[in-house]
Design a protein around this motif. Structure first.
Motif, mmCIF file in Angstrom:
data_model
loop_
_atom_site.group_PDB
_atom_site.id
_atom_site.type_symbol
_atom_site.label_atom_id
_atom_site.label_comp_id
_atom_site.label_asym_id
_atom_site.label_seq_id
_atom_site.Cartn_x
_atom_site.Cartn_y
_atom_site.Cartn_z
ATOM 1 N N GLU A 292 0.811 -1.219 0.000
ATOM 2 C CA GLU A 292 0.000 0.000 0.000
ATOM 3 C C GLU A 292 0.840 1.263 0.000
ATOM 4 O O GLU A 292 0.312 2.376 0.014
ATOM 5 N N GLY A 293 2.165 1.117 0.048
ATOM 6 C CA GLY A 293 3.046 2.274 0.020
ATOM 7 C C GLY A 293 3.464 2.779 1.389
ATOM 8 O O GLY A 293 4.207 3.748 1.477
ATOM 9 N N LYS A 294 3.015 2.148 2.468
ATOM 10 C CA LYS A 294 3.412 2.570 3.803
ATOM 11 C C LYS A 294 4.832 2.103 4.079
ATOM 12 O O LYS A 294 5.192 0.961 3.757
ATOM 13 N N GLU A 295 5.633 2.988 4.693
ATOM 14 C CA GLU A 295 7.037 2.669 4.925
ATOM 15 C C GLU A 295 7.298 2.375 6.397
ATOM 16 O O GLU A 295 6.675 2.960 7.292
ATOM 17 N N TYR A 296 8.237 1.465 6.636
ATOM 18 C CA TYR A 296 8.599 1.040 7.985
ATOM 19 C C TYR A 296 10.119 1.051 8.101
ATOM 20 O O TYR A 296 10.822 0.741 7.136
ATOM 21 N N ARG A 297 10.597 1.382 9.292
ATOM 22 C CA ARG A 297 12.028 1.291 9.576
ATOM 23 C C ARG A 297 12.256 0.181 10.586
ATOM 24 O O ARG A 297 11.559 0.089 11.596
ATOM 25 N N MET A 298 13.243 -0.658 10.301
ATOM 26 C CA MET A 298 13.556 -1.770 11.186
ATOM 27 C C MET A 298 15.061 -1.792 11.441
ATOM 28 O O MET A 298 15.866 -1.561 10.521
ATOM 29 N N SER A 299 15.451 -2.050 12.668
ATOM 30 C CA SER A 299 16.872 -2.186 12.975
ATOM 31 C C SER A 299 17.372 -3.529 12.460
ATOM 32 O O SER A 299 16.622 -4.514 12.393
ATOM 33 N N LEU A 300 18.632 -3.561 12.086
ATOM 34 C CA LEU A 300 19.201 -4.809 11.577
ATOM 35 C C LEU A 300 19.179 -5.905 12.639
ATOM 36 O O LEU A 300 18.979 -7.083 12.327
ATOM 37 N N ASP A 301 19.379 -5.514 13.896
ATOM 38 C CA ASP A 301 19.412 -6.506 14.970
ATOM 39 C C ASP A 301 18.066 -7.192 15.166
ATOM 40 O O ASP A 301 18.006 -8.308 15.689
ATOM 41 N N SER A 302 16.978 -6.523 14.770
ATOM 42 C CA SER A 302 15.648 -7.096 14.992
ATOM 43 C C SER A 302 15.248 -8.107 13.918
ATOM 44 O O SER A 302 14.254 -8.822 14.080
ATOM 45 N N LEU A 303 16.012 -8.189 12.834
ATOM 46 C CA LEU A 303 15.651 -9.058 11.724
ATOM 47 C C LEU A 303 15.983 -10.516 12.010
ATOM 48 O O LEU A 303 16.912 -10.832 12.770
ATOM 49 N N SER A 304 15.238 -11.396 11.368
ATOM 50 C CA SER A 304 15.514 -12.823 11.483
ATOM 51 C C SER A 304 16.795 -13.161 10.715
ATOM 52 O O SER A 304 17.281 -12.381 9.889
ATOM 53 N N ARG A 305 17.337 -14.342 10.976
ATOM 54 C CA ARG A 305 18.553 -14.776 10.288
ATOM 55 C C ARG A 305 18.322 -14.863 8.778
ATOM 56 O O ARG A 305 19.186 -14.491 7.982
ATOM 57 N N GLY A 306 17.149 -15.347 8.381
ATOM 58 C CA GLY A 306 16.847 -15.454 6.957
ATOM 59 C C GLY A 306 16.780 -14.102 6.271
ATOM 60 O O GLY A 306 17.223 -13.960 5.132
ATOM 61 N N ASP A 307 16.231 -13.091 6.962
ATOM 62 C CA ASP A 307 16.167 -11.746 6.387
ATOM 63 C C ASP A 307 17.558 -11.140 6.235
ATOM 64 O O ASP A 307 17.854 -10.455 5.249
ATOM 65 N N LYS A 308 18.420 -11.393 7.217
ATOM 66 C CA LYS A 308 19.784 -10.873 7.129
ATOM 67 C C LYS A 308 20.531 -11.511 5.956
ATOM 68 O O LYS A 308 21.269 -10.837 5.236
ATOM 69 N N ALA A 309 20.329 -12.813 5.757
ATOM 70 C CA ALA A 309 20.969 -13.496 4.627
ATOM 71 C C ALA A 309 20.454 -12.941 3.304
ATOM 72 O O ALA A 309 21.216 -12.762 2.341
ATOM 73 N N TYR A 310 19.148 -12.650 3.233
ATOM 74 C CA TYR A 310 18.565 -12.071 2.020
ATOM 75 C C TYR A 310 19.193 -10.712 1.718
ATOM 76 O O TYR A 310 19.544 -10.408 0.567
ATOM 77 N N LEU A 311 19.354 -9.873 2.743
ATOM 78 C CA LEU A 311 19.933 -8.549 2.538
ATOM 79 C C LEU A 311 21.377 -8.637 2.055
ATOM 80 O O LEU A 311 21.814 -7.839 1.228
#
Length: 230
Positions: A52-71
């Motif tokens: 929908e175009g809404k933006e979110y900010r997330m800290s790197l430490d809060s991400l799952s291991r899979g999300d960090k690997a994707y990044l």
């Protein structure tokens, strides 16, 4: 002993990060889910945008291991490459001297985002023979590495020798140092950074990185000869 540092041309390949991103399900360490695409990194946090175009900010430490690997697959680290040429000249007699050269490079990670994937650095050092208008590969070396907490990696090639003559005929037939190219590849073999003493070397990195020390190249840097001494 003479020490030279080269920072002639530094080309960092910038990817269109948002163009490479895709909508996917992100997870934080608490198990919360969010469908969004990656937008950018700001101040150590990543910005995501939902459908929908809404933006979110997330800290790197809060991400799952899979999300960090994707990044890490999506975003190669920003690198700075520094080249060194260490040379030792010795007079043999009145007609010529020898020049022993060893080249090295330091690769520094400049981006703040963690990156623990293995990278491969390749350095090719080139010489030139005026008498037959040919390049020659003086040295070629590679190094596979991961960044530690220090955030830098240093590697060196082998020592090679060229002769410097004092008389015109011999000088015209001598091999002269003509520069270098260093490239860094990600685990998929994609070039993410290159530094060269010439734009032409940077553009031909893929071909030059496959050469061996002693191989001859024409003036367009195409391989023409087998390995031989110089």
């Amino acid at each position: 002993m003479i020490m030279r540092k080269g920072l002639i041309i530094s080309l960092v390949l910038v990817l269109g990060q948002s163009a490479l991103a895709e909508f996917r399900i992100w997870h934080d360490r608490k198990g919360n889910r969010l469908e969004a695409e990656y937008v950018c990194e700001v101040g150590g946090k990543i910005m995501l945008r939902d459908p929908e175009g809404k933006e979110y900010r997330m800290s790197l430490d809060s991400l799952s291991r899979g999300d960090k690997a994707y990044l890490q697959r999506l975003l190669p680290p920003k690198l700075e490459i520094e080249f060194d040429k260490n040379q030792d000249r010795r007079n043999v007699d009145d007609s010529y001297s020898t020049l022993d050269i060893r080249c090295s490079a330091v690769i520094e990670k400049k981006s703040r985002m963690p990156y623990d994937r293995a990278l491969k650095a390749v350095m090719v050092v080139l010489g030139y023979r005026d008498h037959n208008n040919q390049f020659v590969v003086l040295d070629r070396c590679e190094s596979t590495f991961k960044f530690t907490e220090k955030g830098t990696h240093e590697f060196s090639g082998a020592v090679f020798r060229i002769n410097e003559y004092r008389y015109y005929y011999s000088t015209n037939r001598a091999t002269k140092y003509r520069g270098h190219v260093i490239g860094v590849l990600d685990p998929e073999g994609k070039l993410i950074a290159v530094k060269a003493s010439s734009d032409a070397y940077a553009e031909k990195f893929a071909e030059l990185s496959q050469c061996r020390a002693g191989e001859s190249l024409d003036r367009s840097l195409n391989k023409i000869g087998s390995v031989r001494s110089y």
